[in-house]
Design an enzyme around this catalytic site. Structure first.
Site, PDB file in Angstrom:
ATOM      1  N   GLU A 286       0.853  -1.209   0.000  1.00 25.85           N
ATOM      2  CA  GLU A 286       0.000   0.000   0.000  1.00 25.85           C
ATOM      3  C   GLU A 286       0.890   1.261   0.000  1.00 25.85           C
ATOM      4  O   GLU A 286       1.960   1.261   0.625  1.00 25.85           O
ATOM      5  CB  GLU A 286      -0.827  -0.049   1.293  1.00 25.85           C
ATOM      6  CG  GLU A 286      -1.719   1.145   1.564  1.00 25.85           C
ATOM      7  CD  GLU A 286      -2.419   1.018   2.945  1.00 25.85           C
ATOM      8  OE1 GLU A 286      -2.014   0.167   3.769  1.00 25.85           O
ATOM      9  OE2 GLU A 286      -3.375   1.776   3.175  1.00 25.85           O
TER      10      GLU A 286
ATOM     11  N   LYS B 297      -9.497   2.703  -1.743  1.00 27.97           N
ATOM     12  CA  LYS B 297      -9.716   2.028  -0.446  1.00 27.97           C
ATOM     13  C   LYS B 297     -11.015   2.499   0.205  1.00 27.97           C
ATOM     14  O   LYS B 297     -11.193   3.699   0.467  1.00 27.97           O
ATOM     15  CB  LYS B 297      -8.523   2.320   0.465  1.00 27.97           C
ATOM     16  CG  LYS B 297      -8.539   1.591   1.793  1.00 27.97           C
ATOM     17  CD  LYS B 297      -7.252   1.894   2.570  1.00 27.97           C
ATOM     18  CE  LYS B 297      -7.119   1.080   3.839  1.00 27.97           C
ATOM     19  NZ  LYS B 297      -5.838   1.344   4.530  1.00 27.97           N
TER      20      LYS B 297
ATOM     21  N   CYS C  67      -5.227  -3.051   2.367  1.00 27.26           N
ATOM     22  CA  CYS C  67      -4.964  -3.215   3.798  1.00 27.26           C
ATOM     23  C   CYS C  67      -6.221  -3.405   4.648  1.00 27.26           C
ATOM     24  O   CYS C  67      -6.838  -4.454   4.605  1.00 27.26           O
ATOM     25  CB  CYS C  67      -4.102  -2.058   4.304  1.00 27.26           C
ATOM     26  SG  CYS C  67      -3.165  -2.540   5.784  1.00 27.26           S
TER      27      CYS C  67
END
Ligand code: ACM
Length: 266
Positions: free
Chosen positions: A39, A111, A144
């Protein structure tokens, strides 16, 4: 069979050029069909001001994706990596994952579930969970903390994802490695967790990343695992079609046995 892998490294905060050189160098001597990177791996993670986010983020497509497109075209491979995205039209910033292949940029995922102080600097993602058919495999992307939300993985698995590509900067020791193993098992999919390692210390804040990147098979077997600290590039051969079989016993197909009509919250 195809070759999938991760490259665990320690990005230098704020030095996009050096990080891209490092990535290109690592890829140069690598033979993989799909390689996953961590990330925010071109900028570093620990942003401490809006100015830094503005300065280091980029449009997609932009200089970083163009640079990496040259690599993936030449090496005839796919890359999934995390980077800071600036959307020029809305002037919003996203913690994004990009998918780049032999024909250039294929997809962007923003995200959805922001972690800790990411909420100060990034907007939550607005891209629906989407599966990309690469010809060699069908892949989905999460970034993540998204792994903590089983619905996100399930949405991708129900769309037919065979490989979950997961750029990460995990900081809770052991948690992400355990959870992703369960996500792979409960969805019968391959999982490539590309974590970073090292410590970032900036303006009185400090984070240590847990490394231990891993590749998991649909039955939960750990096919490859990196150490918690240190650089690691690992590649394994897999057959993506293995993820199409959702049986856990002769009489239990995990997807056919679902009971969505009972899952609605009361
Ligand atoms: C994380 O989402 N970077 C923990």
């Amino acid at each position: 069979m195809i070759k999938v892998g991760f490259y665990q490294f320690c990005p230098i905060f704020g030095d996009v050029r050096a990080n891209l050189q490092k990535i290109a160098q690592a890829i140069e001597n690598t033979k993989a069909d799909i390689l996953v990177l961590p990330e925010l791996c071109t900028t570093g993670y620990l942003f401490t001001s809006h100015e830094e986010v503005h300065e280091l983020s980029e449009p997609i497509p932009g200089p970083t994706t163009l640079f990496l497109e040259n690599v993936t075209r030449r090496k005839h491979m796919w890359l999934v990596l995390g980077m800071a995205e600036r959307d020029e039209s809305s002037q919003k910033f996203y913690n994004s994952a990009v998918l780049i292949g032999p024909d250039g940029l294929k997809g962007v995922y923003r995200k959805a579930h922001l972690f800790l102080e990411e909420k100060l600097y990034f907007a939550p993602g607005d891209t629906p969970f989407r599966v990309y058919d690469l010809g060699i495999a069908r892949v989905g992307m999460l970034v993540c903390f998204d792994h903590f939300f089983p619905e996100a993985t399930r949405a991708l698995a129900l769309q037919g994802a065979q490989i979950l590509c997961h750029p990460s900067n995990l900081v809770l020791p052991g948690k992400g490695q355990q959870i992703t193993r369960v996500r792979a098992m409960e969805n019968r999919i391959f999982w490539v967790l590309a974590n970073r390692y090292g410590t970032e210390e900036r303006h009185g804040k400090k984070l240590t990343y847990t490394g231990a990147s891993q590749i998991i098979a649909p039955d939960g077997e750990v096919l490859a695992q990196a150490p918690p600290d240190g650089e690691s590039l690992q590649i394994v051969e897999i057959s993506p079609a293995q993820a199409d079989d959702k049986h856990v016993t002769a009489m239990n197909d995990l997807f056919q046995d679902r009971r969505p009509e009972l899952y609605k919250a009361l």
